[in-house]
Design a protein around this motif. Sequence first.
Motif, mmCIF file in Angstrom:
data_model
loop_
_atom_site.group_PDB
_atom_site.id
_atom_site.type_symbol
_atom_site.label_atom_id
_atom_site.label_comp_id
_atom_site.label_asym_id
_atom_site.label_seq_id
_atom_site.Cartn_x
_atom_site.Cartn_y
_atom_site.Cartn_z
ATOM 1 N N LYS A 12 7.682 -7.364 1.509
ATOM 2 C CA LYS A 12 7.032 -6.745 0.351
ATOM 3 C C LYS A 12 7.957 -5.680 -0.226
ATOM 4 C CE LYS A 12 2.169 -7.234 1.672
ATOM 5 N NZ LYS A 12 2.202 -7.992 2.886
ATOM 6 N N GLU B 293 4.863 -2.529 -3.847
ATOM 7 C CA GLU B 293 3.680 -3.215 -3.323
ATOM 8 C C GLU B 293 3.073 -2.443 -2.154
ATOM 9 O OE1 GLU B 293 4.032 -7.686 -2.984
ATOM 10 O OE2 GLU B 293 6.143 -7.108 -3.305
ATOM 11 N N LEU B 294 3.928 -1.960 -1.277
ATOM 12 C CA LEU B 294 3.445 -1.196 -0.128
ATOM 13 C C LEU B 294 2.771 0.102 -0.572
ATOM 14 C CD1 LEU B 294 6.470 -1.698 2.278
ATOM 15 C CD2 LEU B 294 4.200 -2.742 2.486
ATOM 16 N N LYS C 216 1.294 0.638 -3.464
ATOM 17 C CA LYS C 216 0.022 0.294 -4.096
ATOM 18 C C LYS C 216 -1.050 0.049 -3.034
ATOM 19 C CE LYS C 216 -2.142 -2.903 -7.309
ATOM 20 N NZ LYS C 216 -1.984 -4.101 -8.132
ATOM 21 N N LEU C 217 -0.687 -0.687 -1.986
ATOM 22 C CA LEU C 217 -1.626 -0.936 -0.893
ATOM 23 C C LEU C 217 -2.031 0.370 -0.212
ATOM 24 C CD1 LEU C 217 -0.026 -4.103 0.727
ATOM 25 C CD2 LEU C 217 -2.255 -3.985 -0.393
ATOM 26 N N THR D 177 -4.549 2.307 -2.290
ATOM 27 C CA THR D 177 -5.875 1.705 -2.453
ATOM 28 C C THR D 177 -6.626 1.526 -1.135
ATOM 29 O OG1 THR D 177 -4.920 -0.524 -2.376
ATOM 30 C CG2 THR D 177 -5.213 0.479 -4.549
ATOM 31 N N GLU D 178 -5.940 1.601 -0.015
ATOM 32 C CA GLU D 178 -6.592 1.401 1.285
ATOM 33 C C GLU D 178 -7.256 2.699 1.739
ATOM 34 O OE1 GLU D 178 -8.386 0.091 4.107
ATOM 35 O OE2 GLU D 178 -7.095 -1.435 3.224
ATOM 36 N N TYR E 167 -4.276 -0.294 6.923
ATOM 37 C CA TYR E 167 -2.991 -0.413 6.220
ATOM 38 C C TYR E 167 -1.863 -0.702 7.207
ATOM 39 C CZ TYR E 167 1.246 0.874 3.740
ATOM 40 O OH TYR E 167 2.510 0.860 3.203
ATOM 41 N N VAL F 57 -2.149 -4.320 8.495
ATOM 42 C CA VAL F 57 -1.816 -5.311 7.471
ATOM 43 C C VAL F 57 -0.315 -5.307 7.168
ATOM 44 C CG1 VAL F 57 -2.125 -5.879 5.023
ATOM 45 C CG2 VAL F 57 -4.098 -5.305 6.429
ATOM 46 N N CYS F 58 0.303 -4.145 7.163
ATOM 47 C CA CYS F 58 1.703 -4.021 6.745
ATOM 48 C C CYS F 58 2.677 -3.849 7.909
ATOM 49 C CB CYS F 58 1.832 -2.845 5.784
ATOM 50 S SG CYS F 58 0.864 -3.050 4.283
#
Length: 76
Positions: A3, A7-8, A10-11, A14-15, A21, A24-25
């Motif tokens: 990613k 993108e990271l 943004k995640l 929003t998380e 987080y 997921v990442c």
Amino acid sequence: MRKRTEELMKLLRTENNIQTYLTVCKAELLDMTVGECLCRFLEQYHVKKADVIRRSGLNQIYRYQIFADTKTPFPR
């Protein structure tokens, strides 16, 4: 699939749950200390630790402690 930083970020924004987080990442994040990361950069860019430390503008002892992972530049 790697990613992009955008993108990271943004995640992350929003998380609501940091643990979610991180789960997921996980594959996208570095699992190393600051000192290990700095040493990897030294190798990657073929620069000497002494040169980086001299040019950083930080106290000399503190700089070496960061590389040795006995001090961290980030609050815990």
